[in-house]
Design an enzyme around this catalytic site. Structure first.
Site, PDB file in Angstrom:
ATOM      1  CG  HIS A  40      -1.979   1.068   1.146  1.00 48.59           C
ATOM      2  ND1 HIS A  40      -1.745   2.366   1.544  1.00 48.59           N
ATOM      3  CD2 HIS A  40      -3.263   1.037   0.712  1.00 48.59           C
ATOM      4  CE1 HIS A  40      -2.843   3.084   1.371  1.00 48.59           C
ATOM      5  NE2 HIS A  40      -3.774   2.312   0.869  1.00 48.59           N
ATOM      6  CD  GLU A  73      -5.517   1.519  -3.092  1.00 48.57           C
ATOM      7  OE1 GLU A  73      -6.601   1.711  -2.542  1.00 48.57           O
ATOM      8  OE2 GLU A  73      -4.472   1.275  -2.466  1.00 48.57           O
TER       9      GLU A  73
END
Length: 260
Positions: free
Chosen positions: A102, A170
């Site tokens: 992430h 993302e």
């Protein structure tokens, strides 16, 4: 192995305390227990709480198709690694998916492509599905975004064991903003990621989903370009989460030609 028609992931990050998370699990379990799309496997729901919340999540979703994930994983399987949690132990207690790479971990904890690759390999060799986050940091053109994202995917899979994975595109510049990246941008980059995965026979059953201010209406707008969404704080509202599941159900029906 065939991938579900739509995959929805929800990360709780560190927003909920233990009791609050446990109550949220119960509400979600009640809401999805008899949902046709979840029950049939056409829509796959993944809930990713903190480490301490993993066991109550596994208990809450027992008897449902909901998968429980972890927000991180160690690159090694055992040893003197204070504070780490291994993929082997996560699998042992019922975790199915692990979030890796992430943007917050890359930025705050200096996780390099090499670290991400080690964690991806650890997940796969222990039978867990990596949910690999990729995406450009700065707002750039679509071609450059695709180059960076596919490059991150390739780096993560260097020498990795066989197995399916979930890739969450993302774009970092879109995370936490009022709206997602433009639809044309998302569809182009996700199509590039899917094409890269489809070229790898050892990754059959993989999926590409979009995260970054994802919310209601987005999945319908993206059509067949993505396999689902990775949701953040929006989905902490159970009613809002159910709304997206209903949208995913409608997308499944449209893709399969089923009657509502």
């Amino acid at each position: 192995m065939l991938r579900p028609l739509v995959t929805l992931g929800v990360s709780l990050k560190m927003y909920f305390g233990h009791e609050e998370a446990t109550a949220w699990f119960a509400r979600v379990a009640d809401a999805v227990h008899e949902h046709e799309a979840i029950a049939s496997g056409a829509v796959r729901l993944i809930v990713i709480p903190t480490y301490l919340q993993v066991l109550p999540a596994v208990e809450a979703f027992a008897g449902t198709p909901v998968l429980v994930g972890a927000q991180d994983v160690a690159a090694t399987d055992s040893g003197a690694f204070t504070g780490e949690v291994s993929a082997a132990e996560l699998a042992e207690v019922g975790v199915s998916v692990v979030e890796i790479g992430h943007a917050e971990r890359r930025r705050m904890f200096a996780e390099t492509d090499g670290v991400v690759a080690g964690k991806t390999s650890a997940a796969l060799r222990n039978g867990l599905t990596p949910l690999l986050c990729v995406g450009e940091t700065d707002e750039v053109g679509t071609d450059e975004a695709m180059r960076q994202s596919v490059g991150q995917l390739a780096a993560a899979l260097a020498n990795a064991p066989d197995g399916p994975m979930i890739v969450a595109y993302e774009p970092v510049w879109a995370i936490g903003t009022a709206s997602p990246a433009p639809l044309a941008h998302i569809t182009a980059v996700c199509s590039g990621l899917r094409g890269a995965l489809d070229m790898l026979s050892e990754r059959q059953g993989s999926a590409v989903i979009y995260g970054g201010s994802a919310g209601p209406g987005l999945l319908t707008g993206l059509g067949d370009a993505v396999d689902g969404l990775f949701l953040g704080r929006f989905a902490h509202d159970v009613e809002a989460l159910v709304q997206v599941i209903d949208e995913a159900d409608a997308v499944v029906r449209e893709r399969t030609g089923a009657r509502a």
